[in-house]
Design a protein around this motif. Sequence first.
Motif, PDB file in Angstrom:
ATOM      1  N   GLY A   1       0.820  -1.208   0.000  1.00  0.00           N
ATOM      2  CA  GLY A   1       0.000   0.000   0.000  1.00  0.00           C
ATOM      3  C   GLY A   1       0.852   1.255   0.000  1.00  0.00           C
ATOM      4  N   LEU A   2       1.933   1.234   0.784  1.00  0.00           N
ATOM      5  CA  LEU A   2       2.855   2.358   0.820  1.00  0.00           C
ATOM      6  C   LEU A   2       3.520   2.545  -0.547  1.00  0.00           C
ATOM      7  CD1 LEU A   2       4.435   4.529   2.426  1.00  0.00           C
ATOM      8  CD2 LEU A   2       6.065   2.713   3.065  1.00  0.00           C
ATOM      9  N   ALA A   3       3.971   1.438  -1.140  1.00  0.00           N
ATOM     10  CA  ALA A   3       4.626   1.507  -2.446  1.00  0.00           C
ATOM     11  C   ALA A   3       3.668   2.034  -3.512  1.00  0.00           C
ATOM     12  CB  ALA A   3       5.154   0.129  -2.841  1.00  0.00           C
ATOM     13  N   LYS A   4       2.408   1.610  -3.436  1.00  0.00           N
ATOM     14  CA  LYS A   4       1.398   2.077  -4.397  1.00  0.00           C
ATOM     15  C   LYS A   4       1.202   3.592  -4.278  1.00  0.00           C
ATOM     16  CE  LYS A   4      -3.554   1.820  -5.315  1.00  0.00           C
ATOM     17  NZ  LYS A   4      -4.846   1.414  -4.728  1.00  0.00           N
ATOM     18  N   ARG A   5       1.084   4.069  -3.034  1.00  0.00           N
ATOM     19  CA  ARG A   5       0.880   5.514  -2.821  1.00  0.00           C
ATOM     20  C   ARG A   5       2.070   6.314  -3.345  1.00  0.00           C
ATOM     21  NH1 ARG A   5       2.303   9.350   0.877  1.00  0.00           N
ATOM     22  NH2 ARG A   5       3.263   7.921   2.376  1.00  0.00           N
ATOM     23  N   LEU A   6       3.285   5.796  -3.105  1.00  0.00           N
ATOM     24  CA  LEU A   6       4.502   6.516  -3.467  1.00  0.00           C
ATOM     25  C   LEU A   6       4.956   6.252  -4.898  1.00  0.00           C
ATOM     26  CD1 LEU A   6       6.554   5.828  -0.202  1.00  0.00           C
ATOM     27  CD2 LEU A   6       5.343   7.938  -0.794  1.00  0.00           C
ATOM     28  N   LYS A   7       4.306   5.254  -5.556  1.00  0.00           N
ATOM     29  CA  LYS A   7       4.773   4.786  -6.871  1.00  0.00           C
ATOM     30  C   LYS A   7       6.242   4.357  -6.784  1.00  0.00           C
ATOM     31  CE  LYS A   7       1.503   7.536  -9.612  1.00  0.00           C
ATOM     32  NZ  LYS A   7       0.684   7.942  -8.464  1.00  0.00           N
ATOM     33  N   ALA A   8       6.556   3.648  -5.706  1.00  0.00           N
ATOM     34  CA  ALA A   8       7.930   3.214  -5.436  1.00  0.00           C
ATOM     35  C   ALA A   8       8.117   1.746  -5.808  1.00  0.00           C
ATOM     36  CB  ALA A   8       8.248   3.406  -3.948  1.00  0.00           C
ATOM     37  N   ARG A   9       9.318   1.407  -6.211  1.00  0.00           N
ATOM     38  CA  ARG A   9       9.665   0.002  -6.452  1.00  0.00           C
ATOM     39  C   ARG A   9       9.792  -0.702  -5.106  1.00  0.00           C
ATOM     40  NH1 ARG A   9      14.105  -1.593 -10.860  1.00  0.00           N
ATOM     41  NH2 ARG A   9      12.277  -1.077 -12.137  1.00  0.00           N
ATOM     42  N   ILE A  10       9.285  -1.950  -5.033  1.00  0.00           N
ATOM     43  CA  ILE A  10       9.300  -2.675  -3.768  1.00  0.00           C
ATOM     44  C   ILE A  10       9.846  -4.089  -3.968  1.00  0.00           C
ATOM     45  CG2 ILE A  10       6.857  -3.302  -4.049  1.00  0.00           C
ATOM     46  CD1 ILE A  10       6.686  -3.264  -0.925  1.00  0.00           C
ATOM     47  N   PHE A  11      10.705  -4.489  -3.038  1.00  0.00           N
ATOM     48  CA  PHE A  11      11.394  -5.787  -3.051  1.00  0.00           C
ATOM     49  C   PHE A  11      10.844  -6.648  -1.925  1.00  0.00           C
ATOM     50  CE2 PHE A  11      14.660  -8.512  -1.292  1.00  0.00           C
ATOM     51  CZ  PHE A  11      15.431  -8.965  -2.349  1.00  0.00           C
ATOM     52  N   GLN A  12      10.535  -7.893  -2.231  1.00  0.00           N
ATOM     53  CA  GLN A  12      10.063  -8.832  -1.211  1.00  0.00           C
ATOM     54  C   GLN A  12      11.104  -9.921  -0.972  1.00  0.00           C
ATOM     55  OE1 GLN A  12       7.880  -9.145   1.009  1.00  0.00           O
ATOM     56  NE2 GLN A  12       7.671 -11.314   1.438  1.00  0.00           N
ATOM     57  N   ALA A  13      11.515 -10.056   0.283  1.00  0.00           N
ATOM     58  CA  ALA A  13      12.394 -11.157   0.675  1.00  0.00           C
ATOM     59  C   ALA A  13      11.538 -12.393   0.903  1.00  0.00           C
ATOM     60  CB  ALA A  13      13.167 -10.791   1.940  1.00  0.00           C
TER      61      ALA A  13
ATOM     62  N   ASN B   1      -0.133  -2.153 -11.520  1.00  0.00           N
ATOM     63  CA  ASN B   1       1.089  -1.898 -12.302  1.00  0.00           C
ATOM     64  C   ASN B   1       2.259  -1.484 -11.405  1.00  0.00           C
ATOM     65  OD1 ASN B   1       2.547  -1.853 -14.733  1.00  0.00           O
ATOM     66  ND2 ASN B   1       2.244   0.361 -14.949  1.00  0.00           N
ATOM     67  N   LEU B   2       2.304  -2.055 -10.208  1.00  0.00           N
ATOM     68  CA  LEU B   2       3.371  -1.744  -9.261  1.00  0.00           C
ATOM     69  C   LEU B   2       4.676  -2.413  -9.699  1.00  0.00           C
ATOM     70  CD1 LEU B   2       3.472  -0.161  -6.568  1.00  0.00           C
ATOM     71  CD2 LEU B   2       3.262  -2.349  -5.388  1.00  0.00           C
ATOM     72  N   SER B   3       5.794  -1.748  -9.491  1.00  0.00           N
ATOM     73  CA  SER B   3       7.106  -2.311  -9.825  1.00  0.00           C
ATOM     74  C   SER B   3       7.567  -3.195  -8.669  1.00  0.00           C
ATOM     75  CB  SER B   3       8.127  -1.192 -10.077  1.00  0.00           C
ATOM     76  OG  SER B   3       9.389  -1.737 -10.401  1.00  0.00           O
ATOM     77  N   ILE B   4       7.543  -4.506  -8.876  1.00  0.00           N
ATOM     78  CA  ILE B   4       7.868  -5.449  -7.802  1.00  0.00           C
ATOM     79  C   ILE B   4       9.098  -6.274  -8.147  1.00  0.00           C
ATOM     80  CG2 ILE B   4       5.452  -5.622  -7.091  1.00  0.00           C
ATOM     81  CD1 ILE B   4       5.502  -8.503  -8.396  1.00  0.00           C
ATOM     82  N   LYS B   5       9.790  -6.726  -7.102  1.00  0.00           N
ATOM     83  CA  LYS B   5      10.931  -7.625  -7.220  1.00  0.00           C
ATOM     84  C   LYS B   5      10.812  -8.668  -6.102  1.00  0.00           C
ATOM     85  CE  LYS B   5      12.808  -5.004 -10.409  1.00  0.00           C
ATOM     86  NZ  LYS B   5      13.050  -5.451 -11.791  1.00  0.00           N
ATOM     87  N   ILE B   6      10.880  -9.925  -6.454  1.00  0.00           N
ATOM     88  CA  ILE B   6      10.754 -10.992  -5.448  1.00  0.00           C
ATOM     89  C   ILE B   6      11.965 -11.911  -5.539  1.00  0.00           C
ATOM     90  CG2 ILE B   6       9.416 -12.974  -4.653  1.00  0.00           C
ATOM     91  CD1 ILE B   6       6.915 -11.637  -5.753  1.00  0.00           C
ATOM     92  N   ALA B   7      12.660 -12.062  -4.416  1.00  0.00           N
ATOM     93  CA  ALA B   7      13.797 -12.989  -4.320  1.00  0.00           C
ATOM     94  C   ALA B   7      13.427 -14.140  -3.403  1.00  0.00           C
ATOM     95  CB  ALA B   7      15.027 -12.272  -3.775  1.00  0.00           C
ATOM     96  N   ARG B   8      13.663 -15.359  -3.863  1.00  0.00           N
ATOM     97  CA  ARG B   8      13.501 -16.541  -3.006  1.00  0.00           C
ATOM     98  C   ARG B   8      14.863 -16.903  -2.442  1.00  0.00           C
ATOM     99  NH1 ARG B   8       9.294 -19.918  -6.906  1.00  0.00           N
ATOM    100  NH2 ARG B   8       7.428 -18.745  -6.282  1.00  0.00           N
ATOM    101  N   ILE B   9      15.008 -16.661  -1.143  1.00  0.00           N
ATOM    102  CA  ILE B   9      16.304 -16.778  -0.480  1.00  0.00           C
ATOM    103  C   ILE B   9      16.506 -18.208   0.026  1.00  0.00           C
ATOM    104  CG2 ILE B   9      17.721 -15.918   1.422  1.00  0.00           C
ATOM    105  CD1 ILE B   9      15.894 -13.375   1.329  1.00  0.00           C
ATOM    106  N   PHE B  10      17.647 -18.793  -0.342  1.00  0.00           N
ATOM    107  CA  PHE B  10      18.039 -20.093   0.199  1.00  0.00           C
ATOM    108  C   PHE B  10      18.980 -19.866   1.392  1.00  0.00           C
ATOM    109  CE2 PHE B  10      16.150 -21.236  -3.679  1.00  0.00           C
ATOM    110  CZ  PHE B  10      15.923 -22.612  -3.700  1.00  0.00           C
ATOM    111  N   ASN B  11      19.311 -20.940   2.094  1.00  0.00           N
ATOM    112  CA  ASN B  11      20.087 -20.835   3.336  1.00  0.00           C
ATOM    113  C   ASN B  11      21.258 -19.863   3.191  1.00  0.00           C
ATOM    114  OD1 ASN B  11      18.626 -23.435   3.511  1.00  0.00           O
ATOM    115  ND2 ASN B  11      19.690 -23.601   5.476  1.00  0.00           N
TER     116      ASN B  11
END
Length: 315
Positions: free
Chosen positions: A100-112, A162-172
């Motif tokens: 929601g914050l990223a949408k308001r700011l039109k910011a790119r967001i990364f998910q760990a 149309n949010l700019s998203i990045k998702i990384a799947r982290i291994f050990n």
Amino acid sequence: MRVLVTGGAGFLGSHLCERLLNEGHDVLCVDNFFTGSKRNIAHLMNNPYFEVMRHDVTFPLYVEVDQIYNLACPASPVHYQHDPVQTTKTSVHGAINMLGLAKRLKARIFQASTSEVYGDPEVHPQPESYWGKVNPIGIRSCYDEGKRCAETLFFDYYRQHNLSIKIARIFNTYGPRMHPNDGRVVSNFVVQALKGEDITIYGEGLQTRSFCYVDDLIEGFLRLMKSEKEITGPINLGNPGEFTIRELAERVIGLTGSKSNLVFRALPQDDPKQRQPDIKIARETLGWEPLIALDEGLNKTIRYFDELLSSSNVD
């Protein structure tokens, strides 16, 4: 840029904050300090471009930033099983609030995200196209399913807004600033070896894991965040080198010169038998692969824990 890092006082978050500051960014570190530690970021506190806010991401946050890295969530079984309802809230409500914050700011967001979205896999190594084999009602489900739901939310915001998203799947991942009592295999083995205690192995130690040194992982984060908008992920980030848990224990004993013995305990419920990333997409799209070998990374980690245990500053 002004960059928000949730979970910024944690193991991975503190290394990310440090790297972002070194690249010249303003960094806002947000953490509720459930598993994060002020010790991890103490060396950054005098930097005028670094700011810390105590906040729980399950509640909305109103700040002005250009990018968001969402790392907030306990990541070890000991911690995420302590309050499983709160763990799910952190992954799901936290994702909703940060999106929601990223949408308001039109910011790119990364998910760990995590390799735990693959559960106890039937495909080996695990490519991003594999949907996983996850128990939805087990003791690990608060983390596994919470992270899976967060990925769903990210892609729904991507498609719907149309949010700019990045998702990384982290291994050990391992390295300095791991919590000494987090129950993860590297920190467990190193602390037990340095104390001369028995090293606890669950099952017969034949289950495999792939261990990525923290500096390599953070490089992957930054490359993914800087990539073109259409590269959303999820992208596996981890070291494809595969070791049995017993091999890891024997390496730690050798590198520490410990006299510790190996002791075996029952395997916990839903503990994955294999874990190894297929990093073909990371290599092709980001030009990324791990560079630090296991022994080199373990030596750096051992030095950190040796200094930590020599002081009285262990929570």
